[in-house]
Design a protein around this motif. Structure first.
Motif: not given
Lengths: 298, 314
Positions: A58, A78, A75
């Motif tokens: 993040s 992206n 994550i």
């Protein structure tokens, strides 16, 4: 026997000592060599590792003062963001189109020219071939200026034509394929002629299959060239409709006011790099042979 | 035996290549020389019907310009720094790779990996690694500063963090980053060529050295390097040619500005200078600069060849 003769025992022991010492030195040297190679390999790999690990972080985690070496929370969004931010889909299609069309045309031109130079006899063949090789010495930047002016005159600015035609003919590829064609015995050609086989049919049925590895090398290098080209497209076709992937990647993240979302940027870089790695993984042999003979990138 | 049918066919097969080469290769060579020697030649002025006299004013102008001198200096500096470093490193790695058996293929693959990358894309990764400022206060005027992974590593080993590429960074720091990136980029090709050369050296030389009990260092300087010298000459020459055309690796890290924020064009190169002149249609000066670049490459190559003639053992 050696029991009685101490001197000989001593001597043997000495030899053993020396060889043991030598063995230690040998192992030490091996360890040093491996250590050096592994450290260098880690340095070489580090940017790739950092690209992937950053692309999964993040933004807040990326900005930590003490960096994490692997994202605490992986994550994947992206990558989706990268696709939209840099409109990678459109760029990908543009690049694929230019890459495929220019590769196909380039292959046809290269095969025909190499055939003429390798098999047909005509006046001035050697002179012309030497002249072609001579142009390889001149840096490409010298052509760019006039080509830029020519493109302007043709009204080709911001079209796909401008990305395909100016650098379609590669003297190096013609040279490479001619060498390959020359290795195919001429008797085959003469036999085909006796049988009444046409040139083009012979070319397609005999020459092309026999020089397939070279043709594959050319294809890969040409496709990689389209994927990696930056300077020329940036000059002559930098509009959204014709922009190529490298250009788009660079442009998507430079207009920012210093506020760059690095995880998304790294995701975009990873997406652009992925096809190259796949090609490398599966077709390494062809790339390496092409590269070691050319000394050119892409 | 040259029959006329073959003649005709040959030119037919060659025609696509010839036409394209005439337009995009042969004409540019002639035209670039022409434009370089027409004083003040400019694409806009020619539309206006201007005529130009033959002379060397373009060369004089270009050589006098600070922007060109900066470009020339940067290009030369990068060449002089990166070619020896990358050649030496590649030589060490290739020799090391050649002397091992297990893991050789795997390591060889890893070392070749940077070759199949996009120099703009990976340049952006290097920029991220050396970058310091994460956010220069946009929303709510907050300034978040991250040290960047390279600085983190430097601090880990007890060093002081350095402003590598951001606003206010020094020229030396910028050049260091460029040298690291260019060397990283140049290694794979050099390793590939040198390793290929090493593998083709006849083992008998090494066996003879072993029988004579020659020390390793001597084997390296007296057998390996001389027998590898054609390959070394090749990677050095191509290294210099590539080095003088350096451009996109700098764009990869610093962007089109060719320098850190606040000091644009500080790292411009000769090729960058030529490209900058094009949208302004400053063709005369661009051509002059391109010819100067060609001359430099020619001279450097010839010097290399001359040195090779004395040093290279074929």
């Amino acid at each position: 026997m050696a029991k009685n003769k101490n001197e000989i025992v001593m001597h043997e022991r000495n030899i053993q000592n020396v060889s043991a010492k030598q063995r230690v030195v040998k192992v030490m040297v091996k360890v040093m060599i491996y250590l050096f190679l592994v450290v260098m390999a880690l340095i070489v790999l580090f940017p790739f590792y950092w690209m992937i690990s950053s692309s999964l972080k993040s933004l807040d985690e990326y900005r930590l003062t003490v960096p994490t070496f692997w994202p605490r929370q992986v994550i994947f969004s992206n990558y989706a963001d990268a696709f939209t931010t840099a409109s990678l889909g459109r760029l990908f299609l543009n690049t694929a189109y230019v890459g495929i069309v220019s590769t196909l045309l380039s292959l046809v031109i290269t095969v025909l020219s190499a055939f003429a130079f390798a098999r047909l006899e005509f006046k001035g063949r050697e002179t012309m071939f030497a002249a072609l090789l001579g142009t390889m010495m001149i840096p490409g930047e010298l052509f760019t200026i006039t080509n830029y002016a020519t493109i302007n005159t043709f009204g080709w600015m911001n079209t796909f034509k401008v990305l395909i035609f100016p650098f379609l003919v590669s003297v190096f590829y013609i040279y490479l394929l001619r060498q390959n064609f020359l290795q195919i015995p001429n008797e085959l050609y003469l036999a085909a002629k006796v049988d009444g086989t046409g040139d083009l049919k012979y070319l397609w049925k005999v020459m092309v299959p026999l020089s397939l590895p070279t043709l594959i090398s050319i294809t890969i290098l040409k496709m990689m060239g389209a994927w990696n080209s930056y300077v020329w497209p940036n000059l002559v076709a930098n509009d959204p409709a014709h922009r190529l992937i490298t250009n788009g990647l660079r442009n998507a993240f430079t207009d920012a006011t210093g506020d760059v979302n690095y995880p998304v940027q790294m995701a975009a870089v990873a997406i652009v790099s992925a096809p190259l790695f796949l090609v490398f993984l599966f077709l390494r042999k062809y790339i390496m042979t092409g590269v070691s003979r050319s000394g050119i990138k892409g | 035996m040259v029959d006329s049918k073959q003649q005709w066919k040959a030119w037919l097969y060659l025609s696509p290549a010839i036409i394209l080469l005439l337009v995009f290769t042969v004409w540019p060579i002639i035209n670039t020389v022409r434009m370089a020697f027409l004083d003040g030649y400019n694409g806009l002025a020619i539309v206006g019907g201007a005529r130009f006299t033959v002379g060397i004013a373009n060369f004089q102008k270009v050589i006098g310009l600070t922007s060109f001198k900066t470009s020339l200096y940067n290009t030369t500096l990068l060449c002089v720094l990166t070619v020896p470093i990358s050649t030496l490193l590649a030589l060490l790695i290739a020799v090391a790779l050649n002397s091992i058996k297990p893991l050789q293929k795997l390591l060889q693959t890893i070392f070749f990996l940077p070759y199949v990358t996009n120099s703009i894309a990976i340049g952006m990764v290097f920029a991220a690694m050396f970058n310091i400022v994460g956010n220069m206060g946009t929303a709510g005027n907050d300034i978040i500063i991250t040290a960047g992974i390279i600085n983190n590593l430097i601090e880990l080993f007890g060093g002081e963090p350095i402003n590598w590429i951001n606003a206010g960074s020094t020229y030396a720091a910028n050049i260091t980053v460029m040298v690291v990136y260019i060397v990283w980029n140049a290694l794979p090709f050099k390793i590939l060529v040198l390793l290929g050369g090493l593998q083709s050296i006849n083992r008998q030389y090494y066996d003879a050295a072993k029988v004579d009990g020659t020390p390793r260092a001597r084997v390296f300087t007296r057998i390996t390097v001389p027998l590898l010298s054609p390959m070394l000459a090749y990677v050095i020459i191509t290294g210099f040619i590539g080095g003088f055309k350096e451009y996109s690796s700098i764009v990869g890290i610093f962007g089109e500005d060719m320098g850190p924020a606040g000091a644009p064009h500080r790292l411009n190169t000769i090729v960058g200078y030529i490209y900058d002149a094009l949208p302004k249609m400053n063709y005369g000066q661009a051509s002059a600069a391109a010819l100067i670049l060609f001359a430099i490459i020619l001279v450097v190559t010839m010097i290399n060849m001359q040195v090779s003639k004395k040093r290279v053992h074929y």
